[in-house]
Motif scaffolding. Structure first.
Motif: not given
Lengths: 532, 161
Positions: A102-103, A124-125, A500-503, A509-511
């Motif tokens: 995950r990120l 994230y939350a 995605f805003v940042t990588s 893939t999960s994100t």
């Protein structure tokens, strides 16, 4: 003309499958158009004696090399990192390694924390319940308690460490650095009709066992049981709009090359960070002269690819060779920003096992470790089955100069303009790559490796396609809003890595799938005010 | 090898350069009595190479043309030690083209049953039998656990907590 559907999803890969499954409960009429076809597990390379050769033939990661009917060409001449993808039901999950991080929480707040790029409009939350739901749907194996992440559940036990994971893990312990068994979209026990992993080692060319979580064996069977229609071998060329500026559907070419219009009330793009901007840019019209959903001018811009460095070594003792999932463990020791390193943000390591004999020979000769002639056999025996190493996955910061445009000359088999990639490595990325190579050599030396080789950036590693239609609250600085709807076209959504805003510095893939599930949830909860 | 490949006739796109390619693969991976191995110029292996060039056909042609140019004519007619010296120079000067020659050769050499047996690899595809991999000693992770969380916690408003 076909009958109108409520929801048209374009692309049946990681995100398209997740959003289709999630929306099924609405009982809307939902259709997914996919340019490729279903894969037959019995046809995957690991079922034949030519399993290694086919990795550079019909299962090559580059569409320009593969050149199958489902593929479209990509002009990546102006990029040091070449694009990898797969076109078919399952998309990139057919060929990915199933490595499934995950990120981090900090990834969503890089502007606030580090003063660079932009914050995501979600955190994230917000995604955490969708990460967890997606883990259960994809069948994620992991070990509880990874200190690199907030607490998260484990669906099933992790993949084996093997000799590689243990050898490199001991070295990491000597250095005092973080490592952990990888979260993997690989089932280690029977799960939802999928057989457990038997260590074929060929995750990167389709899993004949069905243990790897590609969406053709996870989300799609469930979605189809819920009466979602998936129409394969249908290549979308452009989205049509009406005078109200709303999407009315999409034109596509069927398997016979016949152009058909598919009307829809809602259109959802799920074609990855290159395919989605390609279609949006190709949908330019009098109403949208710069491409659809592109009033910000950001469609196609801010392409992020994740520069990789590869560091590998050889050991006196036998390692795992080509047996077992190629990636076994990870390290997030250098993930969070530490400005003393000379760059912002960071990277993770994927620790990887060895290769089969063909790849060992090719790599060994290319690296100058295996000679031509009399010494070939002895050198091969010293190296084959004795290698291990890692790649670093470096966070790629968004830059508008890194972009996807339409190639003025190159077209696919249906005459649709091909995407053209313009991409440069930033100074920050170069420093990160250098740092990861230096630390990687330290790790391998601490593990007792010799004959260490490095490559940075790894050219054929453009797997992670992100940022080309990013999300945000400001219509001038983003393409979709904080729940995935186009700022410009109120019934057009994007759910793939484009938003995605940042990588981050991990595989996406999960994100991607968690974001797709989150957007689907937003659609469901706002159904009666969706176009307001 | 797939059934499809088995049924394909040996391609002959390099008719003019087949002797050149044969000489090259023989130099690259020669037979070894010490290890009990055939060379890549073994008839069965070489036939496999010829029919399995696949997507490398254009680049292989380019590589063979370059070798011929490097050798000033017919490589295969030169004395063997002279061939070896020329190929060593070519490999240094044209690593990308040499890489194509290495790839098309290795892809077939290292699936030959005799070779696989000699290097200790079972002559079978990975599926359906799979392989055994050591689970590993999970207690190796105790020091990692003991160190505690390493992720950067994020509080309200994106501030570091």
């Amino acid at each position: 003309m076909n009958e109108t559907v409520d929801v048209l999803i374009i692309g049946a890969g990681a995100s398209g499958a997740a959003v289709a499954w999630s929306l099924a409960e609405t009982k809307m009429r939902i259709l997914c158009l996919e340019q490729g076809d279903w894969q037959k597990p019995s046809g995957y390379p690991s079922s034949g004696r030519d399993w290694e050769a086919r990795l550079s033939e019909d299962f090559a990661i580059s569409p320009n090399r593969r050149r199958l009917a489902a593929d479209y060409p990509i002009n990546d001449d102006d990029s040091p990192i070449k694009i990898a993808n797969f076109n078919g039901v399952g998309g990139g999950t057919i060929l990915y390694a199933g490595h499934y991080p995950r990120l981090h929480p900090s990834d969503f707040k890089v502007r606030s924390l580090d003063g660079i790029a932009e914050d995501w409009p979600i955190d994230y939350a917000t995604l955490e319940p969708f990460y967890a739901l997606n883990d259960r749907m994809m069948g994620i194996s992991s070990l509880l308690g990874d200190p690199a992440y907030p607490p998260k559940e484990a669906v099933m036990p992790p993949i084996p460490m093997g000799r590689t994971g243990q050898t490199l893990g001991k070295a990491m312990n000597r250095l005092g650095w973080h490592w952990w068994p990888s979260d993997a979209a690989i089932v280690t026990r029977e799960y939802e009709g999928r057989a457990p992993c038997i260590n074929l080692g060929q995750c990167g060319s389709g899993c004949a066992q069905g243990a790897k979580g590609s969406t053709d064996v996870t989300y799609w069977p469930e979605a189809i049981r819920a009466r979602i229609e998936l129409r394969s071998r249908c290549r979308v060329s452009r989205i049509e709009t009406n005078e109200a500026g709303m999407a009315t559907g999409a034109y596509y070419f069927d398997a016979d090359g016949k152009e058909i219009f598919q009307p829809a009330e809602i259109v959802i793009m799920a074609c990855n960070g290159i395919g989605t901007p390609r279609i949006l840019l190709n949908s330019a019209s009098d109403r949208f002269p710069n491409g659809l959903a592109n009033s910000s001018g950001l469609v196609g811009k801010n392409l992020m690819l994740h520069p990789y460095a590869q560091i590998r070594g050889h050991f006196d003792q036998p390692m795992d060779g080509h047996r077992g999932s190629p990636i076994c463990t990870w390290s997030h020791e250098f993930y969070e920003t530490d400005r003393s390193r000379g760059f912002v943000r960071g990277y993770c390591y994927q620790f990887s096992r060895g290769t089969g004999p063909v790849r060992a020979a090719i790599n060994g000769m290319a690296d100058g470790l295996i000679p031509w002639g009399e010494g070939h056999h002895a050198a091969f025996r010293r190296l084959f089955g004795h290698s291990a190493g890692m790649v670093s996955v470096c966070e790629d910061l968004p830059e508008e100069t890194n972009r996807v445009t339409l190639d003025p000359d190159l077209k696919d088999a249906d005459g649709i303009p091909a995407p053209k990639i313009t991409y440069r490595l930033s100074d920050n990325s170069r420093k990160m790559l250098d740092h990861s190579v230096a630390r990687g050599i330290e790790i391998l030396k601490a593990a007792g490796a010799h004959h260490i080789t490095t490559k940075a950036p790894l050219p054929y590693a453009g797997w992670h396609l992100m940022g080309t239609a990013r999300m945000g609250a400001d219509p001038e600085r983003s393409v979709v809003n904080e729940w995935g709807r186009s700022h410009d076209v109120k019934n057009l959504f994007i759910v793939d890595g484009s938003v995605f805003v940042t990588s981050g510095g991990v595989n996406p893939t999960s994100t991607i799938q968690a974001v797709a599930l989150y957007i689907a949830d937003q659609i469901k909860s706002r159904l009666y005010e969706l176009f307001d | 090898m797939t059934a499809l490949e088995k049924n394909q006739p040996a391609e002959e796109p390099f008719e003019d350069a087949r002797q050149t390619l044969l000489a090259i693969v023989g130099h690259m991976i020669p037979a070894s009595t010490e290890f009990g191995l055939p060379g890549a110029d073994d008839p069965a292996i070489y036939a496999d190479i010829l029919r399995s060039v696949g997507r490398d056909k254009p680049l292989l042609s380019k590589a063979l043309d370059a070798v011929e140019a490097w050798a000033g004519g017919r490589l295969a007619t030169l004395p063997r030690d002279q061939q070896a010296a020329l190929l060593a120079e070519f490999r240094s000067a044209e690593p990308e083209l040499a890489g194509v020659l290495e790839a098309v050769t290795a892809r077939c050499y290292y699936r030959d049953d005799r070779v696989m047996a000699a290097i200790g690899v079972e002559g079978r595809p990975p599926f359906p039998l799979g392989y055994e991999v050591e689970e590993g000693d999970w207690s190796l992770l105790d020091p990692v656990r003991a160190r505690g969380p390493i992720y950067r916690a994020v509080g309200e408003g994106g501030q570091r907590s």
